[in-house]
Design an enzyme around this catalytic site. Structure first.
Site, PDB file in Angstrom:
ATOM      1  CB  ILE A 228       4.563   0.087   2.253  1.00  0.00           C
ATOM      2  CG1 ILE A 228       4.819  -0.102   3.408  1.00  0.00           C
ATOM      3  CG2 ILE A 228       6.571   0.165   1.538  1.00  0.00           C
ATOM      4  CD1 ILE A 228       4.050  -1.817   3.742  1.00  0.00           C
TER       5      ILE A 228
ATOM      6  CG  ASP B 281      -2.110   1.009   1.206  1.00  0.00           C
ATOM      7  OD1 ASP B 281      -1.309   2.337   0.371  1.00  0.00           O
ATOM      8  OD2 ASP B 281      -2.890   0.894   1.627  1.00  0.00           O
ATOM      9  CG  HIS B 282       2.848   4.320  -3.155  1.00  0.00           C
ATOM     10  ND1 HIS B 282       4.341   4.878  -2.429  1.00  0.00           N
ATOM     11  CD2 HIS B 282       3.572   4.693  -4.465  1.00  0.00           C
ATOM     12  CE1 HIS B 282       5.508   4.131  -2.843  1.00  0.00           C
ATOM     13  NE2 HIS B 282       4.667   5.196  -3.842  1.00  0.00           N
ATOM     14  NE  ARG B 283      -4.255   3.727   1.896  1.00  0.00           N
ATOM     15  CZ  ARG B 283      -4.908   2.840   2.378  1.00  0.00           C
ATOM     16  NH1 ARG B 283      -5.936   4.355   2.178  1.00  0.00           N
ATOM     17  NH2 ARG B 283      -5.533   2.210   1.695  1.00  0.00           N
TER      18      ARG B 283
END
Ligand code: CAO
Length: 456
Positions: free
Chosen positions: A432, A428-430
């Site tokens: 990591i 989850d780019h939010r």
């Protein structure tokens, strides 16, 4: 002491339904209408409520038993029944309120009009006794409108939580219950999610999709329509939500598992003879240890976004789930405290949980509390894939089929045949960053290339 038998009430067309959860223990003090257990048929699940209050003296059922109307559930000491007069065992209390004008719980508004409701044999109530324990339908409706505490059993709240609906929050209170007294049933939650996902404009997630075209496939050739399994419907709703709500990035990498596989194979016989009953020492068991090692080094992988969106919840425990393919669809059993277990124990648990999953005997709590998921397709094939994060976890590791590859050895200046395992890490780019995604898989490569490191 007054001991009374509690029997399964008239549950409509339900017969020989399986108990999937028992919600009370011996010694519990319960009030009228408290949910005693959840039963499930092929079509629906429902909570069985207590006909009167008291202290549970003895349970006469266990999870997995099949029951019908009249089956003995438990023995209750009713001498200490503290249920207030309004909830006295006037058994009409089990009849769902029928608010005028289709308010909360009204049949016209019920999302599942055809689900059988728990009803009690209607008692002979003397004319002078007014029916009690009937909530004011207008008040019940106002409760929904104001987003106050919703009326749902613990099992339903837990179920809703698994689907990302926050119990007690606005979401659960938006669901109209079709159970007695407007109680929210599991089916109500399922139908609400289904309805939200089916909203043609993508309103549920605010994406403003154009409506999907409805196509009659029969115009192009023969077709056959098959009902989706219950697991497929549930996991489909979850996967859809997770796919659109978490910004996914997938990092691909390869780990040299030549030595690890040599070691694993050298241990197979010993593991098969180990007590109790022998164990198949699988690659996945080693991967679990390696993942936990990487999660310790990069704690943001063992985290969840808090519901307020302002904080990150970092977990100090290491429960790892694994995707398990069953005839009914995908389930994700969870192995608890992987950091405290050795590879043999993990392999044993993997085998046990997979078997339970395939026999449809997995308990709900065996699928809860995961911090990270591994999805292994290596036994089947493929070179890479993009796994969908099992939210609220923030990362998932996909494993594809290991294959022998020519790998350049700088020291000997030659290609060497090495067994390479493809890794596909979705995160989850939010939460990591890309750099940490690459660090995580590099760490895994290191761990897997030298099995001794897993001991450190
Ligand atoms: N590369 C090459 N071979 C592999 C491998 C890999 N990465 N992983 C396993 N294998 C081989 C094993 O060596 C074993 O071979 P043998 O039978 O010759 O010993 C065989 O594949 C079966 O492996 P296994 O018994 O170790 O089982 P597993 O760990 O591969 O799988 C489980 C267990 C539960 C993960 C699996 O049964 C399963 O359900 N996989 C599907 C998961 C899934 O559907 N994921 C998709 C989710 S997203 O939709």
């Amino acid at each position: 002491m007054t001991i009374k038998e509690v029997l399964v009430p008239d549950i409509g067309s339900f017969k020989d339904v399986e108990i999937i959860e028992i919600l009370v223990n011996v010694g519990d003090s319960i009030v009228t209408d408290a949910a005693l257990m959840t039963v499930e048929s092929d079509k629906a699940a429902m909570d069985i409520p207590a006909p009167f209050g008291g202290i549970v003296k003895e349970l006469r059922i266990k999870v997995g038993d099949k029951v019908s109307a009249g089956s003995l559930v438990l023995m209750l000491d009713t001498s200490s029944d503290t249920t207030p007069a309004t909830a006295s065992p006037v058994v009409k209390s089990f009849v769902p309120p029928a608010p005028p004008g289709g308010g909360a719980g009204g049949e016209g508004n019920s999302p599942v009009a055809n689900v059988p409701q728990p009803t009690h044999p209607a008692p002979e109530v003397p004319a002078h006794i007014p029916p009690r324990h009937q909530p004011d339908p207008v008040a019940a409706h106002a409760e929904f409108a104001a987003g106050k505490a919703a009326h749902a059993s613990p099992s339903v709240r837990r179920f809703a939580r698994e689907l990302g609906i926050h119990p007690g929050g606005a979401d659960l209170s938006r669901i109209k219950g079709s159970g007695p007294h407007g109680r929210i049933l599991k089916e109500d939650v399922q139908n609400w999610i289904k309805a939200e996902l089916a909203k043609p404009t993508g309103e549920a997630i605010g994406l403003g999709f154009p409506p999907a075209p409805v196509i009659d496939f029969a115009q192009f050739g023969d077709i056959e329509t098959q009902a989706l399994s219950r697991i497929k419907k549930l996991s489909g709703a979850n996967l859809h939500r997770n796919w659109v709500s978490a910004p996914h990035v997938t990092q691909f990498d390869e780990a040299d598992i030549t030595d690890l596989e040599d070691f694993r194979k050298s241990m197979l016989d010993e593991a098969a003879k180990s007590k109790p009953g022998g164990v198949k020492l699988t690659l996945l068991a080693f991967l679990m240890k390696a993942v936990v090692n990487a999660m310790r080094t990069y704690p943001q992988f063992n985290a969840s976004l808090a519901a307020d969106g302002e904080n990150l919840v970092l977990k100090k425990y290491f429960h790892v789930g694994f995707a398990c393919d069953t005839p009914d669809g995908l389930v994700v059993p969870v192995i608890r405290d992987v950091n405290k277990k050795d590879v043999m124990d993990i392999a044993r648990e993997l085998a046990e949980l997979s078997e339970l999953a395939r026999e449809r005997k997995l308990k709900i709590n065996a699928m809860q509390g995961g911090c990270f998921t591994i999805s292994s397709l290596g036994g089947i094939g493929g070179t890479a894939f993009t796994p969908i994060i099992n939210c609220p976890e923030v990362a998932i590791l996909g494993l594809s089929r290991a294959s022998m590859q020519p790998v350049w050895n700088k020291a000997s200046k030659s290609f060497e045949p090495r067994l390479m395992l493809p890794l596909s890490l979705s995160y989850d780019h939010r939460v990591i960053d890309g750099a940490d995604g690459a660090r995580f898989t590099s760490h895994l490569r290191l761990m897997l290339s030298d099995v001794r490191r897993l001991l450190l």
